[in-house]
Write a protein that holds these residues in place. Sequence first.
Motif, PDB file in Angstrom:
ATOM      1  N   HIS A  13       0.872  -1.177   0.000  1.00  0.00           N
ATOM      2  CA  HIS A  13       0.000   0.000   0.000  1.00  0.00           C
ATOM      3  C   HIS A  13       0.908   1.226   0.000  1.00  0.00           C
ATOM      4  N   TYR A  14       1.119   1.788  -1.161  1.00  0.00           N
ATOM      5  CA  TYR A  14       2.010   2.945  -1.265  1.00  0.00           C
ATOM      6  C   TYR A  14       1.341   4.182  -0.670  1.00  0.00           C
ATOM      7  N   HIS A  15       2.163   5.128  -0.250  1.00  0.00           N
ATOM      8  CA  HIS A  15       1.699   6.436   0.235  1.00  0.00           C
ATOM      9  C   HIS A  15       0.607   6.286   1.287  1.00  0.00           C
ATOM     10  N   SER A  16       0.784   5.338   2.189  1.00  0.00           N
ATOM     11  CA  SER A  16      -0.230   5.058   3.206  1.00  0.00           C
ATOM     12  C   SER A  16       0.380   5.152   4.597  1.00  0.00           C
ATOM     13  N   GLN A  17      -0.498   5.459   5.559  1.00  0.00           N
ATOM     14  CA  GLN A  17      -0.059   5.544   6.954  1.00  0.00           C
ATOM     15  C   GLN A  17      -0.962   4.684   7.818  1.00  0.00           C
ATOM     16  N   VAL A  18      -0.375   4.012   8.806  1.00  0.00           N
ATOM     17  CA  VAL A  18      -1.176   3.327   9.820  1.00  0.00           C
ATOM     18  C   VAL A  18      -1.567   4.389  10.833  1.00  0.00           C
ATOM     19  N   THR A  19      -2.868   4.660  10.977  1.00  0.00           N
ATOM     20  CA  THR A  19      -3.309   5.756  11.851  1.00  0.00           C
ATOM     21  C   THR A  19      -3.984   5.258  13.124  1.00  0.00           C
ATOM     22  N   GLU A  28      -6.201  -6.789  16.527  1.00  0.00           N
ATOM     23  CA  GLU A  28      -7.220  -7.394  15.657  1.00  0.00           C
ATOM     24  C   GLU A  28      -7.284  -6.703  14.305  1.00  0.00           C
ATOM     25  N   GLY A  29      -6.829  -5.452  14.260  1.00  0.00           N
ATOM     26  CA  GLY A  29      -6.900  -4.738  12.987  1.00  0.00           C
ATOM     27  C   GLY A  29      -6.178  -3.415  13.059  1.00  0.00           C
ATOM     28  N   ILE A  30      -5.983  -2.818  11.902  1.00  0.00           N
ATOM     29  CA  ILE A  30      -5.358  -1.499  11.826  1.00  0.00           C
ATOM     30  C   ILE A  30      -6.210  -0.607  10.924  1.00  0.00           C
ATOM     31  N   THR A  31      -6.062   0.693  11.101  1.00  0.00           N
ATOM     32  CA  THR A  31      -6.654   1.629  10.151  1.00  0.00           C
ATOM     33  C   THR A  31      -5.539   2.151   9.262  1.00  0.00           C
ATOM     34  N   LEU A  32      -5.784   2.061   7.971  1.00  0.00           N
ATOM     35  CA  LEU A  32      -4.797   2.497   6.998  1.00  0.00           C
ATOM     36  C   LEU A  32      -5.350   3.715   6.269  1.00  0.00           C
ATOM     37  N   LYS A  33      -4.562   4.797   6.243  1.00  0.00           N
ATOM     38  CA  LYS A  33      -5.010   6.020   5.574  1.00  0.00           C
ATOM     39  C   LYS A  33      -4.198   6.218   4.309  1.00  0.00           C
ATOM     40  N   THR A  34      -4.881   6.288   3.192  1.00  0.00           N
ATOM     41  CA  THR A  34      -4.242   6.537   1.902  1.00  0.00           C
ATOM     42  C   THR A  34      -4.885   7.794   1.319  1.00  0.00           C
ATOM     43  N   GLY A  35      -4.133   8.878   1.261  1.00  0.00           N
ATOM     44  CA  GLY A  35      -4.733  10.153   0.868  1.00  0.00           C
ATOM     45  C   GLY A  35      -5.761  10.545   1.917  1.00  0.00           C
ATOM     46  N   THR A  37      -8.549   8.782   2.250  1.00  0.00           N
ATOM     47  CA  THR A  37      -9.360   7.576   2.475  1.00  0.00           C
ATOM     48  C   THR A  37      -8.795   6.730   3.606  1.00  0.00           C
ATOM     49  N   GLU A  38      -9.667   6.412   4.571  1.00  0.00           N
ATOM     50  CA  GLU A  38      -9.262   5.529   5.663  1.00  0.00           C
ATOM     51  C   GLU A  38     -10.032   4.228   5.566  1.00  0.00           C
ATOM     52  N   ARG A  39      -9.347   3.114   5.835  1.00  0.00           N
ATOM     53  CA  ARG A  39     -10.061   1.842   5.865  1.00  0.00           C
ATOM     54  C   ARG A  39      -9.412   0.934   6.876  1.00  0.00           C
ATOM     55  N   ARG A  40     -10.244   0.017   7.375  1.00  0.00           N
ATOM     56  CA  ARG A  40      -9.746  -0.913   8.386  1.00  0.00           C
ATOM     57  C   ARG A  40      -9.330  -2.213   7.714  1.00  0.00           C
ATOM     58  N   ILE A  41      -8.181  -2.723   8.133  1.00  0.00           N
ATOM     59  CA  ILE A  41      -7.693  -4.009   7.637  1.00  0.00           C
ATOM     60  C   ILE A  41      -7.560  -4.947   8.834  1.00  0.00           C
ATOM     61  N   GLU A  42      -8.184  -6.120   8.724  1.00  0.00           N
ATOM     62  CA  GLU A  42      -8.095  -7.094   9.816  1.00  0.00           C
ATOM     63  C   GLU A  42      -6.719  -7.767   9.770  1.00  0.00           C
ATOM     64  N   THR A  43      -6.019  -7.732  10.885  1.00  0.00           N
ATOM     65  CA  THR A  43      -4.702  -8.369  10.946  1.00  0.00           C
ATOM     66  C   THR A  43      -4.340  -8.653  12.394  1.00  0.00           C
ATOM     67  N   ARG A  44      -3.540  -9.665  12.620  1.00  0.00           N
ATOM     68  CA  ARG A  44      -3.108 -10.015  13.976  1.00  0.00           C
ATOM     69  C   ARG A  44      -1.656  -9.595  14.217  1.00  0.00           C
ATOM     70  N   ALA A  45      -1.000  -9.055  13.197  1.00  0.00           N
ATOM     71  CA  ALA A  45       0.412  -8.716  13.376  1.00  0.00           C
ATOM     72  C   ALA A  45       0.758  -7.415  12.656  1.00  0.00           C
ATOM     73  N   LEU A  46       1.666  -6.665  13.262  1.00  0.00           N
ATOM     74  CA  LEU A  46       2.154  -5.426  12.653  1.00  0.00           C
ATOM     75  C   LEU A  46       3.652  -5.333  12.935  1.00  0.00           C
ATOM     76  N   PHE A  47       4.440  -5.243  11.923  1.00  0.00           N
ATOM     77  CA  PHE A  47       5.882  -5.109  12.077  1.00  0.00           C
ATOM     78  C   PHE A  47       6.273  -3.695  11.667  1.00  0.00           C
ATOM     79  N   ILE A  48       7.104  -3.066  12.467  1.00  0.00           N
ATOM     80  CA  ILE A  48       7.500  -1.683  12.182  1.00  0.00           C
ATOM     81  C   ILE A  48       8.991  -1.636  11.871  1.00  0.00           C
ATOM     82  N   MET A  49       9.319  -1.094  10.735  1.00  0.00           N
ATOM     83  CA  MET A  49      10.725  -0.923  10.360  1.00  0.00           C
ATOM     84  C   MET A  49      11.076   0.553  10.515  1.00  0.00           C
TER      85      MET A  49
END
Length: 130
Positions: A13-19, A28-35, A37-49
């Motif tokens: 997901h280019y040009h996106s932020q986890v908000t 259980e999930g994250i909100t991803l903001k692209t421009g 537009t915000e949407r929720r993605i169901e996920t059990r893991a988040l890795f931060i680099m």
Amino acid sequence: MQRLEADPRVTIHYHSQVTALHGDTWLEGITLKTGDTERRIETRALFIMIGAAPNTGWLSGLAETDAKGFVQTGAAAGQSDDYATTAPGIFAVGDVRAGSVKRVASAVGEGSVVVSRIWQYLEDLRVTAA
Ligand SMILES: Cc1cc2nc3c(=O)[nH]c(=O)nc-3n(C[C@H](O)[C@H](O)[C@H](O)COP(=O)(O)OP(=O)(O)OC[C@H]3O[C@@H](n4cnc5c(N)ncnc54)[C@H](O)[C@@H]3O)c2cc1C
């Protein structure tokens, strides 16, 4: 990056932020903001680099950096000292130095070596002023 783009199991997901992160006991999930537009993605893991971008904007006009913002030292800076930058009296060691090995042991080693160079620089200034 090219391998990731080619992998059918990976969606980039280019040009996106986890908000936002969601979940009570575990993720259980994250909100991803692209421009806008915000949407929720169901996920059990988040890795931060983190840590890949040097914070050297403030050096602009003082010491030269490479195209990615890492500080040029040694031959690349026209200096005989490995850690001297293009600015007299400014030395760079560790991750921020262009071409350095991005590892703890290297950063510590470079830091220990540069101390004597700084003393020498100060001593030279003292001798010149005398
Ligand atoms: C996710 C991750 C995992 C890693 N894993 C390993 C590993 O397993 N083994 C290994 O050897 N190396 C690892 N590294 C690399 C290692 O962390 C670095 O090589 C090492 O920390 C570099 O040390 P440094 O002192 O040069 O920089 P840093 O540790 O980044 O320290 C720089 C410091 O300067 C501060 N700073 C930045 N700008 C300014 C400013 N304008 N004014 C004042 N202070 C400022 C920063 O806040 C920071 O505290 C990892 C790095 C990351 C990001």
